[in-house]
Design an enzyme around this catalytic site. Structure first.
Site, short mmCIF file in Angstrom:
data_model
loop_
_atom_site.label_atom_id
_atom_site.label_comp_id
_atom_site.label_asym_id
_atom_site.label_seq_id
_atom_site.Cartn_x
_atom_site.Cartn_y
_atom_site.Cartn_z
N GLY A 246 -42.39 -8.64 -44.53
CA GLY A 246 -41.23 -7.93 -43.91
C GLY A 246 -40.25 -8.68 -43.52
O GLY A 246 -40.21 -10.02 -43.96
N CYS A 272 -43.43 -20.10 -42.89
CA CYS A 272 -42.74 -18.87 -43.53
C CYS A 272 -42.41 -18.02 -42.54
O CYS A 272 -41.22 -17.95 -41.67
CB CYS A 272 -43.47 -18.30 -44.70
SG CYS A 272 -42.68 -17.74 -45.93
N GLN A 276 -39.16 -18.45 -39.55
CA GLN A 276 -38.09 -17.24 -39.31
C GLN A 276 -38.33 -16.96 -37.75
O GLN A 276 -37.10 -16.60 -37.41
CB GLN A 276 -38.06 -16.38 -40.29
CG GLN A 276 -38.22 -16.81 -41.78
CD GLN A 276 -38.43 -15.61 -42.69
OE1 GLN A 276 -39.08 -14.79 -42.43
NE2 GLN A 276 -38.33 -16.16 -44.26
N HIS A 356 -44.71 -23.07 -48.39
CA HIS A 356 -46.15 -22.76 -47.93
C HIS A 356 -47.18 -24.32 -48.00
O HIS A 356 -47.50 -24.57 -49.05
CB HIS A 356 -46.80 -21.91 -48.93
CG HIS A 356 -46.25 -20.48 -48.49
ND1 HIS A 356 -46.80 -19.91 -47.23
CD2 HIS A 356 -45.18 -20.03 -48.69
CE1 HIS A 356 -46.46 -18.74 -47.31
NE2 HIS A 356 -45.37 -18.65 -47.87
N GLU A 358 -49.71 -24.61 -47.18
CA GLU A 358 -51.31 -24.47 -47.48
C GLU A 358 -51.37 -24.27 -49.01
O GLU A 358 -52.39 -24.01 -49.54
CB GLU A 358 -51.69 -23.31 -46.63
CG GLU A 358 -51.24 -21.97 -47.24
CD GLU A 358 -49.85 -21.61 -46.91
OE1 GLU A 358 -49.14 -22.56 -46.63
OE2 GLU A 358 -49.44 -20.37 -47.19
N1 LIG Z 1 -44.55 -15.73 -46.99
C1 LIG Z 1 -43.83 -15.21 -45.87
O1 LIG Z 1 -44.32 -15.43 -44.67
C2 LIG Z 1 -42.61 -14.34 -46.08
C3 LIG Z 1 -41.74 -14.20 -44.89
C4 LIG Z 1 -40.89 -13.13 -44.84
N2 LIG Z 1 -41.67 -11.84 -44.96
C5 LIG Z 1 -39.72 -13.21 -46.08
O2 LIG Z 1 -39.95 -12.47 -47.04
O3 LIG Z 1 -39.10 -13.93 -46.14
#
Ligand SMILES: NC(=O)CC[C@H](N)C(=O)O
Length: 381
Positions: A246, A272, A276, A356, A358
């Protein structure tokens, strides 16, 4: 006997194919992922909640499904779109076919469509709201019209807070992940991992928890809406902000908690969605991207060393580098489109990465960021 399926996009595009999972209807944001392996990790990544994923690699399902490669306890994606499902799944770990796996989780999939044409539409127009009808739903003269209507009824991910929806409802301890005794911890037994990390679960992937545990972290995973005071009462050495689905912007509870936690000077690491949220909590803004980044071969540059890493990516929103306040420094940038990939606070022990580290699936080039978090906690002692 093959069952029909229809995929429709909000722009009016319609694709006819074969149903490979559950029957029924699903809608979501249609995105493409270019990873050549890892369909199981992708399907179970909670960050794909409310997204229909198309895989550009043409043969999906070759190695079947196994119990080890999941990133959460169920399929998170709202649907799967592929070119070709192999007739036979073959792997020593395989316990189920992809098709049975989708059906048993009541997830809709469509195969035998031109995923190149679909990907070019998504690349040029950006991620599209879409819908899949499968089985009896896809039959009848009005099926295309119903698919289009369902595609256009999906409200889109902008403004959608899904972190609190997919998060765990109660906190838990995570123990999986081999902890090899680290330097300076010769007396430490497996039960006495030196760092206690409280991990916010906004939709966390298992491999993040494993990689922290294998570096000597004892993990307490907490629900997305846990207030900062409850986190601090657990006496953490560090705080982890997870990935998740989201739009980050409406997650006001998380932004507030992170602002309060920053004041405690406790080391913070975000991945991620967590990245943000750290950006938002520090005063930057986030934007919705066109088609986003979803794949396992994205080059990202470390701006301090100049090193380029090949990274795993899955995001459709991004922190806007132009809005970084003085307390945030850009540390990484995407070499595909120049967007921001990493930040650190200049005044607090906090940093984050958009891609990522990971992997799961993907290369491990960015794994040293986990070590950096460990070093931050060690330094604070
Ligand atoms: N992998 C995530 O954590 C995605 C973060 C966020 N939902 C986006 O689309 O940017």
């Amino acid at each position: 006997m093959n069952k029909p399926a229809i995929l429709a996009l909000e722009d009016g595009s319609v694709f006819h194919g074969t149903a490979i999972g559950a029957d029924g209807q699903t809608s979501g944001e249609v995105v493409f992922n270019t990873a050549m392996t890892g369909y199981q990790e992708i399907l179970t990544d909670p960050s794909y909640s409310r997204q229909i994923v198309t895989l550009t690699y043409p043969h999906i399902g070759n190695t079947g499904i196994n119990p080890e490669d999941v990133e959460s306890s169920s399929i998170a994606a709202a649907g799967l779109v592929i070119r070709d499902l192999p007739l036979v799944a073959s792997n020593f770990r395989s316990t189920q076919s992809l098709s049975d796996y989708l059906s048993s989780h009541n997830v809709i999939g469509i195969a035998d469509i031109d995923t190149r044409r679909l990907t070019r539409i998504l690349r040029d127009k950006g991620a599209q709201n879409g819908a899949i009808l499968a089985g009896a739903e896809a039959e009848g003269a009005d099926a295309e019209a119903r698919a289009l209507e369902a595609a256009r009824a999906f409200p889109g991910l902008k403004g959608m807070d899904l972190a609190k929806v997919v998060s765990c409802t109660e906190g838990y301890e995570w123990t999986e992940g081999e902890w090899a005794l680290g330097e300076g911890y010769a007396d430490t037994t497996k039960e006495e991992r030196p760092f206690h990390v409280v991990a916010y679960d906004y939709g966390v992937k298992f491999n993040i928890l494993r990689m922290l545990a294998s570096r000597g972290c004892r993990l307490t995973v907490v629900p997305a809406q846990t207030p900062s005071a409850e986190v601090m009462a657990l006496n953490p050495d560090g705080i982890f902000l997870s990935n998740g689905p989201g739009d980050p912007e409406p997650c006001d509870y998380a932004i507030k908690a992170i602002q309060e936690l920053l004041e405690t000077e406790t080391p913070i690491f975000g991945i991620c969605l967590g990245h943000q949220l750290l950006a938002l909590a520090s005063g930057a803004t986030t934007v919705k991207m066109g088609h986003g980044h979803h794949g396992a071969n994205h080059p990202v540059q470390d701006l301090d060393t100049g090193h380029v890493m090949i990274t795993s990516q899955n995001h459709g929103f991004a922190a806007d580098e132009a809005t970084l306040p003085d307390t945030l420094r850009a540390t990484h940038r995407s070499l595909f489109d120049g967007t921001l990939q990493g930040i650190e606070r200049t005044d607090k022990p906090a940093f984050s990465f958009q891609g990522h580290p990971e992997a799961s699936p993907g290369p491990r080039d960015v794994a040293p960021l986990f070590d950096r978090f460990i070093e931050m906690m060690r330094a604070r002692r």
